[in-house]
Design a protein around this motif. Structure first.
Motif, mmCIF file in Angstrom:
data_model
loop_
_atom_site.group_PDB
_atom_site.id
_atom_site.type_symbol
_atom_site.label_atom_id
_atom_site.label_comp_id
_atom_site.label_asym_id
_atom_site.label_seq_id
_atom_site.Cartn_x
_atom_site.Cartn_y
_atom_site.Cartn_z
ATOM 1 N N VAL A 1 0.855 -1.189 0.000
ATOM 2 C CA VAL A 1 0.000 0.000 0.000
ATOM 3 C C VAL A 1 0.886 1.231 0.000
ATOM 4 O O VAL A 1 2.074 1.153 0.331
ATOM 5 N N ASP B 1 -2.839 5.974 1.037
ATOM 6 C CA ASP B 1 -4.035 5.120 1.005
ATOM 7 C C ASP B 1 -4.718 5.180 2.366
ATOM 8 O O ASP B 1 -4.073 5.413 3.391
ATOM 9 N N ARG C 1 -8.320 1.875 6.142
ATOM 10 C CA ARG C 1 -9.422 0.925 5.923
ATOM 11 C C ARG C 1 -9.172 0.106 4.650
ATOM 12 O O ARG C 1 -9.457 -1.088 4.600
ATOM 13 N N HIS C 2 -8.634 0.739 3.604
ATOM 14 C CA HIS C 2 -8.287 0.029 2.367
ATOM 15 C C HIS C 2 -7.201 -1.007 2.643
ATOM 16 O O HIS C 2 -7.285 -2.151 2.174
ATOM 17 N N GLY D 1 -8.633 -3.945 4.393
ATOM 18 C CA GLY D 1 -9.389 -4.760 3.443
ATOM 19 C C GLY D 1 -8.492 -5.656 2.607
ATOM 20 O O GLY D 1 -8.804 -6.824 2.372
#
Length: 131
Positions: free
Chosen positions: A14, A18, A21-22, A25
């Motif tokens: 990531v 970002d 929460r992303h 996930g």
């Protein structure tokens, strides 16, 4: 055995901007507990599920909940030494860097699988336990 031989694939990363929460996930989707944080190909740190949950009420960006510095190794790092370091520092996954670029992650489970695969006594015990 070297760290490069145990890299978890696919490599999932990531960026610092970002949303946490992303990142959480992605960890759920791929069954991971940690993701390397990379910006323009350069390793910055890691984000964990626990870190993502710390700021859950305010939708933070990864850069606010990531951890740095972290334990990292190079691709030629010895796996037995890596397991010792993971135990000593109480980490379950370690980014593998070539220069400052993440090329993979090695988990404690990856190391234990490799060691048990190479040890005939552990293979026999495992087979007896699981039928």
């Amino acid at each position: 055995m070297k760290a490069r031989e145990l890299l978890t694939r696919p490599l999932v990363t990531v960026g610092p901007r970002d949303f946490a929460r992303h990142a959480e996930g992605l960890m759920d989707d791929f069954g991971l507990t940690m993701l390397p944080v990379v910006d323009e190909g350069v390793f910055l740190g890691v984000v964990t599920k626990a870190g993502c949950r710390r700021g859950a009420e305010e939708l933070p960006k990864v850069q606010r909940v990531m951890t740095q510095p972290v334990l990292t190794v190079g691709p030629e790092f010895d796996v037995a030494t890596l397991l010792d370091a993971m135990t000593r520092y109480e980490v379950i996954s370690v980014p593998v860097l070539d220069d400052r670029q993440v090329i993979g992650v090695v988990t404690r489970l990856d190391v234990l699988r490799a060691i048990s695969h190479d040890d005939p006594h552990l293979r026999v015990s495992h087979a007896a336990e699981h039928g």
